[in-house]
Write an enzyme that holds these catalytic residues in place. Structure first.
Site, PDB file in Angstrom:
ATOM      1  N   ASP A 425      29.236  82.890 -27.836  1.00 55.63           N
ATOM      2  CA  ASP A 425      28.413  82.197 -28.630  1.00 55.63           C
ATOM      3  C   ASP A 425      28.296  82.744 -30.045  1.00 55.63           C
ATOM      4  O   ASP A 425      28.754  83.945 -30.014  1.00 55.63           O
ATOM      5  CB  ASP A 425      26.990  82.254 -27.892  1.00 55.63           C
ATOM      6  CG  ASP A 425      25.790  81.464 -28.705  1.00 55.63           C
ATOM      7  OD1 ASP A 425      26.339  80.210 -29.206  1.00 55.63           O
ATOM      8  OD2 ASP A 425      24.829  81.993 -28.815  1.00 55.63           O
ATOM      9  N   LYS A 426      27.849  81.977 -30.905  1.00 52.00           N
ATOM     10  CA  LYS A 426      27.813  82.557 -32.303  1.00 52.00           C
ATOM     11  C   LYS A 426      26.420  83.364 -32.563  1.00 52.00           C
ATOM     12  O   LYS A 426      26.297  84.545 -32.788  1.00 52.00           O
ATOM     13  CB  LYS A 426      27.900  81.606 -33.448  1.00 52.00           C
ATOM     14  CG  LYS A 426      27.819  82.089 -34.886  1.00 52.00           C
ATOM     15  CD  LYS A 426      28.270  80.945 -35.841  1.00 52.00           C
ATOM     16  CE  LYS A 426      27.004  80.119 -35.898  1.00 52.00           C
ATOM     17  NZ  LYS A 426      25.838  80.551 -36.434  1.00 52.00           N
TER      18      LYS A 426
END
Length: 741
Positions: A425-426
């Site tokens: 995920d960012k």
């Protein structure tokens, strides 16, 4: 069976999810065979109506229900009860074994009564806490599905029942089975000791698989238990349980409330924090017609919404269902030994039977035959084989905790060695979960002080997330004590803010907002490189003063970790719910070639499964509710310690303090643990293979020395000590250098 018109306050049971509740709280009713059945929600009624006999059967099990979660609670209770029983069983077995070991060397009690007492204590251990081991061993013989419990149960049973026989019929035993005083050599202590050690292994395995139910529960707890429903007759507001909300109901959502169900905005304006779904920190502006998702958090405005999806149809409930279906049963660490034992166990049984028949039928020495048979089973009893993997992993868990890594599912340490794709995920994983001001660009640098004063004066009157980031700037403290007075402040939803400062109208907002207010844009060239951030422009009158860039900030450890993992031939992939430009800039800064933007939770799950369909082993790293389904589906699931409860519960491994730099440490630890497991298995097999022929009496004619059952039990303990000693070497690992990447 329920009466047709019962008292409204008596408790009834939903035949689908098995939840018990007062009849007056029933959400639905259905008549079948002249009997009325009641349900906690419409979905349970629909399931029942489709196949009543399925749910009325005596052996029907509770099905998951997002309204009451009764089945989930039942599973969690059973899981907790099982772990508690195993822990109590091990404690009892270990304590009694210690007492028995002391009794063996106690001369104050007459020998016969000492042996009787040991027999009673061994009976308590073998048939009490260890009863399930014997039951599994018997079950493994059905259909000849041999496994670890086959030899374990046979070894325990042989030592125990032989000792019972020897205790009362010592005169019938061969002299080799007696000590110098003519007393039988008993094996009650080895039987109890093996039982205690195996129960310990089962307890460790049970702990490793206990998080699945808690993961779903943490998701469902994001939804509030009640909603503020607006009465259609008079417009007044009443608090009602969530399971009473129906499609079409209008609900009032106050500032700071969690959205109770999925729906659309009918009145009002606000910003809503959807980070639990999207993983992104920027609240989304909501006005009439906007979609609202259950579990998300309303900002400072008041909203009136119309319920469109309730119960199991809400987005958060569907994510919970994705977790349930995607969460595969992890292979326990014991399975590695079981595969090897599939060949080892039949061979051991064949050797034991051969020794029994050869010494008994061919040689005619039945005492020797019985002694060899029991000795082979005890020597080959896979205590060390069963502990080879769990011990290494258990020590690895301790080493991980010492290095800021919480490992809840030990099987993950083994699976990590196969990982070739790392999906991340960012926001909150590669970047800080809070957006920051990244740059301030002034048209005229000599007027920077004036720019900052106008910016701070305007944003001091706003609760917008951008304003919060502006107020968090270190320069804010410098200017806040001497800011010009701002008046006639007006917040324009989705556009910006304006007000009067020193007699001039000042504006902050999007380019379209400033152009709409006739601001001259020709004298300012927008920065080509926005570092993946968003621009907020500032103007005074029709004069553009400059811009503020705000957005994600890459964590300092991220670049080093990605570079290190790429050296290990692990492909990094970004899965984000953020927009394409923001994700592409982060990917470019970290030298990650593959990335995906604007993904829903189901999209992330699909990306994980697509990689797995090509035979790739996938590790997923995330921190939000939107990551839970993908985390559940991944071969290895890793949560950031700063993430949501749902992500933490659904992950087998947690990086404490949200430190992405621990990823390289984790992979290094996995390699060390797997190497130790291989060494332990080699020691266990080599040790047993060398001693089995001696226990079977192969060398008796050469040495005239019999490998007795007593020596067999001691040898079995020796193999355990070898494995334990080798596993403890993992404490010497120094992984600090990896944490600095």
């Amino acid at each position: 069976m329920q009466q047709k018109k019962p008292n409204p306050f008596i408790k009834v049971e939903d035949p689908v999810c098995k939840m018990q509740f007062p009849l007056c709280k029933a959400a639905a009713e259905y008549e079948y065979n002249s009997v009325n059945y009641y349900f906690c929600n419409i979905k349970c009624k629909e399931k029942f109506a489709a196949d009543p006999e399925k749910y009325l059967a005596k052996n029907s099990v509770a099905e998951s229900c997002c309204c009451c979660a009764a089945a989930m609670e039942d599973d969690e209770k059973k899981s907790d009860d099982n772990r508690r029983k195993l822990l109590i069983g091990f404690t009892l077995a270990a304590g009694i074994t210690l007492i028995m070991a002391i009794l063996r060397h106690c001369s104050a009690i007459p020998l016969f009564w000492n042996n009787i007492l040991q027999a009673l204590l061994a009976t308590v251990v073998v048939f009490g806490p260890g009863g399930f081991l014997l039951a599994r061993g018997v079950k493994s013989l059905h259909g000849l599905k041999l496994n670890m419990f086959t030899l374990i149960s046979m070894g325990i049973a042989s030592a125990y029942f032989y000792s019972i026989y020897a205790l009362f019929f010592a005169s019938a035993l061969h002299h080799t089975l007696l000590d110098d005083a003519g007393n039988a050599k008993l094996h009650f202590v080895p039987a109890a000791m093996i039982t205690a050690l195996v129960i310990l292994g089962q307890y460790l395995e049970a702990r490793a698989t206990a998080s699945a139910v808690r993961a779903v529960r943490s998701l469902m707890e994001l939804v509030p238990p009640t909603a503020r429903r607006i009465k259609k007759c008079c417009g007044t507001v009443e608090d009602v349980p969530l399971d009473q909300v129906k499609v079409g109901d209008w609900l009032k959502v106050l500032a700071g409330d969690k959205i109770p169900v999925d729906g659309i905005v009918r009145e009002g304006f606000s910003t809503v924090d959807e980070s639990m779904l999207t993983g992104e920190a920027v609240p989304i502006e909501k006005n009439i017609g906007s979609f609202l998702a259950a579990g998300t958090v309303n900002g400072s405005g008041v909203l009136v919404m119309e319920a469109r999806q309730v119960g199991s149809n809400t987005l958060i409930a569907r994510i919970a269902e994705l977790v349930r279906t995607a969460r595969k049963t992890r292979l326990p660490v014991q399975n590695l030994a079981d595969k090897a034992a599939a060949i080892f166990i039949p061979a051991v049984l064949a050797v034991a039977l051969a020794a029994l028949l050869i010494w008994g039928l061919l040689v005619g020495n039945w005492p020797m035959a019985m002694s060899s048979f029991i000795a082979v089973l005890l020597v080959a009893c896979p205590c060390s084989l069963g502990l080879a993997a769990p011990l290494a992993v258990t020590v690895g868990i301790g080493v991980g905790a010492r290095n800021g890594i919480l490992i809840k599912n030990p099987a993950m340490l083994q699976t990590l060695r196969k990982v070739d794709t790392l999906m991340l995920d960012k926001t909150g994983t590669l970047t800080d979960s809070k957006l920051q001001i990244k740059a301030v660009i002034c048209c005229n640098e000599s007027s920077r002080d004036e720019f900052m004063q106008i910016l701070f004066a305007l944003e001091a009157n706003s609760n917008h997330p951008f304003a919060q980031s502006v107020k968090a700037m270190k320069e804010y403290k410098k200017y806040c004590s001497d800011l010009p007075q701002a008046s006639n402040i007006e917040n324009i939803p989705g556009q910006g803010i304006c007000g009067w400062i020193n007699g001039q109208r000042c504006l902050a907002g999007s380019m379209a907002f400033l152009q709409k207010n006739s601001v001259n844009m020709q004298n300012f060239a927008l920065a080509a490189d926005q570092s993946g951030g968003s621009q907020v422009l500032l103007a005074r009158g029709t004069e553009l003063l400059g811009a503020v860039i705000w957005g994600d900030v890459v964590l300092s450890e991220a670049a080093g970790v990605i570079a290190e993992l790429k050296k290990q031939k692990i492909d990094p992939v970004i899965l984000s719910g953020d927009n394409f430009n923001a994700v592409s800039n982060i990917a470019r800064s970290l030298d990650i070639e593959e990335f995906y933007a604007a993904l829903s939770p189901a999209d992330k799950l699909a990306k994980v499964k697509a990689r797995q369909a090509f035979g790739r082993c996938v590790a997923m790293v995330g921190d939000g509710v939107n990551d839970t389904a993908a985390l559940a589906a991944a071969d290895v699931n890793i949560a950031m310690g700063s993430g949501t409860d749902a992500a933490l519960e659904n992950a087998g491994i947690t990086l404490l303090n949200g430190n992405i730099g621990k990823l390289a440490t984790l992979f290094e630890l996995s390699r060390a643990v797997n190497e130790n497991i291989k060494q332990n298995l080699l020691l266990a097999f080599a040790y047993n293979i060398i001693l089995i022929p001696a226990a079977a009496g192969v060398f008796y004619n050469l040495t005239h020395w019999q490998f007795s059952p007593v020596l067999g039990s001691i040898a079995m303990s020796g193999s355990c000590l070898l494995v334990v000693g080798n596993a403890l070497r993992l404490w010497l690992l120094n992984l600090n250098k990896k944490a600095e990447l």
